[in-house]
Design a protein around this motif. Sequence first.
Motif, mmCIF file in Angstrom:
data_model
loop_
_atom_site.group_PDB
_atom_site.id
_atom_site.type_symbol
_atom_site.label_atom_id
_atom_site.label_comp_id
_atom_site.label_asym_id
_atom_site.label_seq_id
_atom_site.Cartn_x
_atom_site.Cartn_y
_atom_site.Cartn_z
ATOM 1 N N SER A 160 6.739 -41.254 26.249
ATOM 2 C CA SER A 160 5.860 -42.402 26.798
ATOM 3 C C SER A 160 6.292 -43.232 28.043
ATOM 4 C CB SER A 160 6.027 -43.559 25.571
ATOM 5 O OG SER A 160 7.595 -44.103 25.540
ATOM 6 N N LYS A 207 -0.162 -44.914 20.818
ATOM 7 C CA LYS A 207 0.443 -44.120 19.805
ATOM 8 C C LYS A 207 1.841 -43.399 20.203
ATOM 9 C CE LYS A 207 -3.788 -43.388 17.226
ATOM 10 N NZ LYS A 207 -4.536 -42.474 16.187
ATOM 11 N N ILE A 208 1.722 -42.879 21.242
ATOM 12 C CA ILE A 208 2.850 -42.203 21.734
ATOM 13 C C ILE A 208 4.139 -43.410 21.924
ATOM 14 C CG2 ILE A 208 4.236 -41.095 23.788
ATOM 15 C CD1 ILE A 208 1.408 -39.741 24.183
ATOM 16 N N ASN A 212 4.314 -51.954 23.328
ATOM 17 C CA ASN A 212 3.152 -51.226 23.705
ATOM 18 C C ASN A 212 2.618 -51.324 24.937
ATOM 19 O OD1 ASN A 212 3.322 -49.890 21.026
ATOM 20 N ND2 ASN A 212 1.937 -51.589 20.085
ATOM 21 N N GLU A 224 4.270 -46.097 20.296
ATOM 22 C CA GLU A 224 4.727 -46.428 19.017
ATOM 23 C C GLU A 224 5.591 -45.575 18.235
ATOM 24 O OE1 GLU A 224 0.770 -47.096 17.349
ATOM 25 O OE2 GLU A 224 0.667 -49.313 17.671
ATOM 26 N N LYS A 225 5.247 -44.457 18.460
ATOM 27 C CA LYS A 225 6.155 -43.427 17.855
ATOM 28 C C LYS A 225 7.662 -43.441 18.398
ATOM 29 C CE LYS A 225 6.720 -38.423 16.818
ATOM 30 N NZ LYS A 225 8.256 -38.616 16.674
ATOM 31 N N LYS A 245 -5.514 -45.504 24.072
ATOM 32 C CA LYS A 245 -5.087 -45.511 22.572
ATOM 33 C C LYS A 245 -4.173 -44.401 22.218
ATOM 34 C CE LYS A 245 -9.642 -47.505 20.913
ATOM 35 N NZ LYS A 245 -10.717 -47.173 20.306
ATOM 36 N N LYS A 246 -4.298 -43.383 22.910
ATOM 37 C CA LYS A 246 -3.316 -42.367 22.804
ATOM 38 C C LYS A 246 -1.891 -42.538 23.032
ATOM 39 C CE LYS A 246 -6.981 -38.335 22.656
ATOM 40 N NZ LYS A 246 -7.503 -37.325 23.656
ATOM 41 N N TYR A 247 -2.063 -43.126 24.453
ATOM 42 C CA TYR A 247 -0.547 -43.418 25.027
ATOM 43 C C TYR A 247 -0.048 -44.623 24.054
ATOM 44 C CZ TYR A 247 2.696 -45.028 28.325
ATOM 45 O OH TYR A 247 3.800 -45.649 28.946
#
Length: 138
Positions: free
Chosen positions: A83, A113-114, A67, A116-117, A109-111
């Motif tokens: 990402s 999440k990307i 992350n 993590e996906k 936070k948005k980054y």
Amino acid sequence: IGPTYPNYDLSQNKLENYDNIYILGAKPYTDLPTYIKKINILTIPFKLNDITASTSPVKLFEYMAANKPIITSNMKECRRYKSVNIYQTTDQFEVIVEKIMNMTSDESKKYVKILEKDAKDNTWEKRADMIIDYLNLY
């Protein structure tokens, strides 16, 4: 962090002139999470050539799982992931670093999440499932 190569002289890059660059050599795999916690940006600055044109760097997926922001040279395999921040020139690398270091809390936070996906979509289990699915077609 990583092995040094006897036929490559690191001093030709004048890295010793920077007070924020450390050549640590190879470290045990189990120690890497301790180092990663202290790093702001993870990078894969591979020189583009015939070998890296067909490379899928495994560390890319480890970086996703950590992350932490990722910057890589313009390798074909790395372009597949949202990402990964890709650079082609030194100037682009610097702009990306500045952008990452100045992200707002919401952007960060948005980054994450990307990241993590992308990490979840690229586990060894997911890759094995894709291969099995492919083989079941034939």
